[in-house]
Design an enzyme around this catalytic site. Structure first.
Site, PDB file in Angstrom:
ATOM      1  N   TRP A   1     109.838  57.303 104.845  1.00 30.73           N
ATOM      2  CA  TRP A   1     109.595  56.016 104.764  1.00 30.73           C
ATOM      3  C   TRP A   1     108.973  55.249 105.947  1.00 30.73           C
ATOM      4  CZ3 TRP A   1     111.382  51.652 107.233  1.00 30.73           C
ATOM      5  CH2 TRP A   1     111.071  50.352 106.669  1.00 30.73           C
TER       6      TRP A   1
ATOM      7  N   GLU B   1     108.836  57.319 100.149  1.00 32.54           N
ATOM      8  CA  GLU B   1     109.025  56.115  99.608  1.00 32.54           C
ATOM      9  C   GLU B   1     108.257  54.987  99.736  1.00 32.54           C
ATOM     10  OE1 GLU B   1     112.764  55.077 101.718  1.00 32.54           O
ATOM     11  OE2 GLU B   1     113.114  53.251 100.323  1.00 32.54           O
TER      12      GLU B   1
ATOM     13  N   LYS C   1     107.174  50.771  98.845  1.00 25.69           N
ATOM     14  CA  LYS C   1     107.917  49.478  99.046  1.00 25.69           C
ATOM     15  C   LYS C   1     106.752  48.202  98.963  1.00 25.69           C
ATOM     16  CE  LYS C   1     110.776  46.909 102.422  1.00 25.69           C
ATOM     17  NZ  LYS C   1     111.628  47.247 103.524  1.00 25.69           N
TER      18      LYS C   1
ATOM     19  N   ASP D   1     113.216  53.105  95.665  1.00 25.95           N
ATOM     20  CA  ASP D   1     114.127  52.309  96.275  1.00 25.95           C
ATOM     21  C   ASP D   1     114.434  51.077  95.335  1.00 25.95           C
ATOM     22  OD1 ASP D   1     115.535  50.200  97.690  1.00 25.95           O
ATOM     23  OD2 ASP D   1     115.570  51.473  99.394  1.00 25.95           O
TER      24      ASP D   1
ATOM     25  N   HIS E   1     112.863  47.800  96.373  1.00 26.14           N
ATOM     26  CA  HIS E   1     111.365  47.688  96.893  1.00 26.14           C
ATOM     27  C   HIS E   1     110.154  47.163  95.748  1.00 26.14           C
ATOM     28  CE1 HIS E   1     112.307  50.525 100.727  1.00 26.14           C
ATOM     29  NE2 HIS E   1     112.947  49.368 100.612  1.00 26.14           N
TER      30      HIS E   1
ATOM     31  N   HIS F   1     117.034  55.793  96.116  1.00 19.17           N
ATOM     32  CA  HIS F   1     117.646  55.007  96.763  1.00 19.17           C
ATOM     33  C   HIS F   1     118.312  53.415  96.214  1.00 19.17           C
ATOM     34  CE1 HIS F   1     116.004  55.990 101.449  1.00 19.17           C
ATOM     35  NE2 HIS F   1     116.992  56.618 100.771  1.00 19.17           N
TER      36      HIS F   1
ATOM     37  N   ASP G   1     115.891  40.114 100.613  1.00 17.68           N
ATOM     38  CA  ASP G   1     116.482  41.105 101.323  1.00 17.68           C
ATOM     39  C   ASP G   1     116.422  42.120 100.321  1.00 17.68           C
ATOM     40  OD1 ASP G   1     118.012  42.887 103.009  1.00 17.68           O
ATOM     41  OD2 ASP G   1     119.601  42.493 101.660  1.00 17.68           O
TER      42      ASP G   1
ATOM     43  N   ASP H   1     118.511  45.124 100.601  1.00 15.18           N
ATOM     44  CA  ASP H   1     119.617  45.777 100.877  1.00 15.18           C
ATOM     45  C   ASP H   1     121.065  45.538 101.006  1.00 15.18           C
ATOM     46  OD1 ASP H   1     118.070  48.370 101.945  1.00 15.18           O
ATOM     47  OD2 ASP H   1     117.094  46.786 103.216  1.00 15.18           O
TER      48      ASP H   1
ATOM     49  N   ASP I   1     121.282  53.227  99.716  1.00 16.34           N
ATOM     50  CA  ASP I   1     120.518  52.683 100.743  1.00 16.34           C
ATOM     51  C   ASP I   1     120.859  51.215 100.699  1.00 16.34           C
ATOM     52  OD1 ASP I   1     118.897  52.132 102.965  1.00 16.34           O
ATOM     53  OD2 ASP I   1     117.040  52.342 101.754  1.00 16.34           O
TER      54      ASP I   1
HETATM   55  C1  RNT Z   1     113.567  50.532 104.176  1.00 17.40           C
HETATM   56  C2  RNT Z   1     113.626  51.750 103.285  1.00 17.40           C
HETATM   57  C3  RNT Z   1     114.447  52.902 104.046  1.00 17.40           C
HETATM   58  C4  RNT Z   1     115.414  52.302 104.924  1.00 17.40           C
HETATM   59  C5  RNT Z   1     116.454  53.563 105.455  1.00 17.40           C
HETATM   60  C6  RNT Z   1     117.236  53.192 106.362  1.00 17.40           C
HETATM   61  O1  RNT Z   1     113.359  49.225 103.476  1.00 17.40           O
HETATM   62  O2  RNT Z   1     114.500  51.610 102.167  1.00 17.40           O
HETATM   63  O3  RNT Z   1     114.941  53.851 103.203  1.00 17.40           O
HETATM   64  O4  RNT Z   1     116.307  51.338 104.389  1.00 17.40           O
HETATM   65  O5  RNT Z   1     115.708  54.743 105.461  1.00 17.40           O
HETATM   66 ZN    ZN Z   2     115.377  52.965 100.980  1.00 12.79          ZN
END
Ligand code: RNT
Ligand code: ZN
Length: 413
Positions: A181, A222, A224, A255, A258, A282, A290, A292, A322
């Site tokens: 990523w 990955e 985003k 993810d 994302h 993820h 956000d 995460d 993640d």
């Molecule tokens: C960031 C991605 C990535 C990170 C990690 C730490 O938006 O999701 O995967 O969160 O690699």
């Molecule tokens: Zn991620």
């Protein structure tokens, strides 16, 4: 008590054709890759500057791990509170070495101590190159950077990271997922969207030109849709990586944080399964800007799990977590998120999917809706408690975390 409730639940599930013993056994075999970076707010062992590159941890909860010994101790404790099959997910910035090493010079042996830790705790390792929190990523561009010298540095990092992952995979006799990523993007409207993408494509071609046995490494990319400070344009968006992965035999990593707010990963998995052997995840939780937050047992997590189970994709979907929350106890964050992933999977394993699919195909939508809603109140919790019981665990983990906090974490200040 747990047993009694379980035996009753078992009878109830039997009536809809579900074997709860089998569901528990299956749950025990589904590996969840638990990310090390929840333990120290994505700091790593290089410096103490914190995460940059479109990601951010917020919160000042005391007691975060400050070095490898603390991180390993916390990780070990968290793992002891989680049942089932576990893996650990590392980033290149968690390399263990006494020297100051540039990221394009990371060596496989810097992860030997992690291999030892993994063996002792009966887990396997996954890996990620780290393209953020670095002076050469400070302007938000790495593999797509206009400056060739900067790109070349990150290409070398990508290559060296794959060598590390292949080494880990070979040593542990289980393929290591190596997920790429990059934060690359722009805060405001680009003058060219194409040029950075073409540069990224060229950089990836160089990174993936080195071939490794598939028994050692699974390469994933990955995408985003945005980053903090990189709101207008992301070089590696979903279309870019899905096509790049398809053309180059790589795995896509989705993810769950994302995508646009109404876009869901649960709807994407089956599309990818039509064309790919493997799909990586993820699992995270987006909240406004956000991506995460700690994973909770919400409808989308249940839906993702249903897609994995009912499409016979347990061996095809690689599940990793993640998220990073610095506002609560970090060990609790690990336990809550991982247990929720497992709860969602168990919930999916306890549904009569073939019956429901038949209703869909026969267009009996009233029954489909009515039954799907009825199944939501079956005694799922009793089966979950029995899973914990069989794993030597229970629901009282929070007390243990509080004790650990008092005895260990709060003494770190
Ligand atoms: C960031 C991605 C990535 C990170 C990690 C730490 O938006 O999701 O995967 O969160 O690699
Ligand atoms: Zn991620």
């Amino acid at each position: 008590m747990v047993k009694e409730r379980y035996l009753q639940a078992k009878e109830i599930y039997k009536k809809i054709g579900i074997d709860t013993d089998k569901a528990i056994e299956t749950l025990k075999t589904i590996p969840i890759s638990i990310h090390c970076w929840q333990g120290d707010d994505v700091n790593g062992f290089e410096n103490k500057l914190g995460a940059t590159g479109g990601i951010q941890t917020t919160g000042n909860y005391p007691g975060k791990a400050r070095n490898k010994d603390e991180l390993m101790a916390d990780y070990k404790f968290a793992l002891s509170l989680i049942g089932g099959s576990k893996r650990i997910n590392l980033h290149a910035i968690y390399a263990i070495t006494d020297e100051t090493v540039e990221r394009d010079n990371i060596k496989p042996e810097y992860f030997d101590e992690w291999l030892k830790f993994a063996k002792e705790n009966d887990v396997k390792i996954d890996f990620n190159p780290t393209f953020f929190s670095h002076k050469l990523a400070a302007d938000g561009m790495t593999l797509s950077h206009p400056d060739k010298n900067v790109r070349d540095y990150w290409i070398r990092h990508g290559k060296t990271s794959r060598a590390v992952a292949a080494y880990i995979g070979e040593k542990q006799k289980s393929p290591c997922l190596c997920n790429l990523w990059i934060p690359d993007g722009l805060k405001d409207i680009p003058a060219s969207r194409l040029e950075p993408r073409l540069r990224l494509k060229d950089s990836l071609d160089q990174i993936y030109s080195v071939k490794y046995p598939k028994e050692y490494i699974i390469d994933s990319v990955e995408s985003k849709v945005f980053g903090i400070g990189l709101e207008s344009y992301t070089v590696g968006n979903s279309e870019f990586y899905q096509i790049y992965a398809a053309k180059n035999g790589l795995c896509c990593l989705l993810d769950t944080g994302h995508y646009h707010p109404t876009e869901v990963v649960s709807d994407k998995i089956s599309s990818l399964l039509c064309f790919n052997d493997k799909v990586a995840l993820h699992v995270s939780r987006p909240v406004r800007w956000d991506s995460d937050h700690v994973v909770i047992l919400d409808d989308e997590l249940k839906e993702i799990s249903k897609e994995i189970v009912r499409n016979n994709a347990i061996d095809k979907v690689i599940i990793g977590l993640d998220y990073f929350d610095a506002s609560i106890n970090r060990i609790a964050a690990w336990v809550i998120g991982t247990r929720n992933m497992q709860k969602a999977l168990l919930n999916a394993l306890l549904l009569p999917h073939n019956d429901l699919i038949k209703l869909q195909n026969e267009q009996r939508f009233t029954e489909l809706l009515a039954l799907s809603e009825e199944y939501k109140t079956l005694p799922f919790g009793d089966v979950w408690d029995e899973f914990l019981n069989q794993e030597g665990l229970d629901n009282n983990w929070l007390e243990k975390v509080k004790e650990y906090e008092k005895d260990i974490l709060l003494k770190r200040c």
